[in-house]
Scaffold this active site. Structure first.
Site, PDB file in Angstrom:
ATOM      1  N   CYS A   1      37.615  16.329  29.068  1.00 31.43           N
ATOM      2  CA  CYS A   1      36.755  15.711  30.193  1.00 31.43           C
ATOM      3  C   CYS A   1      36.248  14.631  29.474  1.00 31.43           C
ATOM      4  O   CYS A   1      36.462  14.480  28.437  1.00 31.43           O
ATOM      5  CB  CYS A   1      36.297  16.724  30.993  1.00 31.43           C
ATOM      6  SG  CYS A   1      36.080  15.719  32.486  1.00 31.43           S
ATOM      7  N   HIS A   2      34.733  15.103  29.878  1.00 36.86           N
ATOM      8  CA  HIS A   2      33.568  13.902  29.055  1.00 36.86           C
ATOM      9  C   HIS A   2      33.150  14.360  27.958  1.00 36.86           C
ATOM     10  O   HIS A   2      32.433  13.937  27.258  1.00 36.86           O
ATOM     11  CB  HIS A   2      32.577  14.172  30.311  1.00 36.86           C
ATOM     12  CG  HIS A   2      32.184  13.147  31.455  1.00 36.86           C
ATOM     13  ND1 HIS A   2      34.094  13.542  32.609  1.00 36.86           N
ATOM     14  CD2 HIS A   2      31.844  11.842  31.335  1.00 36.86           C
ATOM     15  CE1 HIS A   2      33.585  12.385  33.501  1.00 36.86           C
ATOM     16  NE2 HIS A   2      32.795  11.692  32.909  1.00 36.86           N
TER      17      HIS A   2
END
Length: 251
Positions: A114-115
């Site tokens: 993800c991030h």
């Protein structure tokens, strides 16, 4: 039993701060512990850090050590969950950046999704690396020197990355494989150029979390109504159903 407990004796650091995406920390933690690993949650402060389900507050997770207390030499691998708040806090911490760099310099496995790769970018670890992430941070990672692929899982030596919670069923076995190996795996797609940025926003369609089962199984979807996620135990049960025989205890 040896296969099911193949991480017995391994110690993993999970580096997270407030605002971590709940499913990206709690489910990997459970899977690692089921596989026999000892996991410490390492954070910027003592106490309990707050998770989120997308942008809504979720439950808290207890911190075992701060980055000032944890010694990277004590761990055999690093897990970096995402969520857009958590890595933004971590990347601003000099101690967190140094903690991550220590794993990279020792060629220890780093797993993130993800991030989470934002932290790797701020630690200046992405030059020449191949990875994936939440599509929205694709340009940040390319500008930091990485090759970005629009794939659910990408392996590049000691680095394993995934796009986000919609790929959790693929992410957990890849994470266990990474932490179980004693030598880094070759790059998923060496020599490729970055995939282009998407032409439309990647909306958080939780219906994409459907467990399209292996072994001809079709478990119920993971999500519940009103943007909430079911208990972690249910998610792990779904992973257990979908994993290859012997991948997780009880499978």
């Amino acid at each position: 039993m040896a296969t099911r407990r193949r991480l017995k004796g391994r110690k993993i650091a999970a580096l997270a701060a407030d605002g971590f995406e709940k499913v990206e920390l709690t489910i990997p933690l459970r899977a690692l512990k089921l596989a026999g690993a000892k996991v410490d949650v390492v954070s910027l402060r003592h106490g309990r850090i707050r998770g989120v389900n997308l942008h809504m507050p979720a439950s808290r997770v207890g911190v075992d050590k701060t980055v000032a207390e944890a010694d990277p030499g004590d761990y055999g691998g690093l897990l970096l969950p995402g969520g857009f708040i958590n890595p933004d806090l971590l990347r601003q911490s000099a101690r967190a950046r140094e903690f991550v760099r220590a794993f990279a310099s020792s060629d220890k496995p780093i797993v993130t999704l993800c991030h989470g790769p934002w932290v790797l970018a701020s630690a200046e670890l992405l030059t020449g690396r191949t990875l994936t992430s939440w599509p929205g941070i694709r340009d940040d990672l390319v500008n930091a020197g990485a090759t970005w692929l629009d794939q659910e899982i990408v392996r590049d030596g000691n680095l394993t990355t995934s796009k986000g919670p919609q790929d959790m069923v693929a992410f957990v076995p890849a994470m266990l494989d990474t932490f179980a190996e004693t030598s880094p795996e070759r790059t998923t797609a060496p020599g490729r150029e970055s995939d282009p940025q998407r032409s439309a926003a990647h909306l958080p369609a939780w219906s994409s979390l459907r467990c399209d089962g292996r072994r001809n199984r079709q478990p119920p979807p993971w999500w519940a109504s009103d943007w909430s996620l079911p208990p972690d135990e249910l998610c792990v049960a779904r992973l257990r159903d979908l994993a290859p025989p012997g991948e997780l205890p009880g499978s």
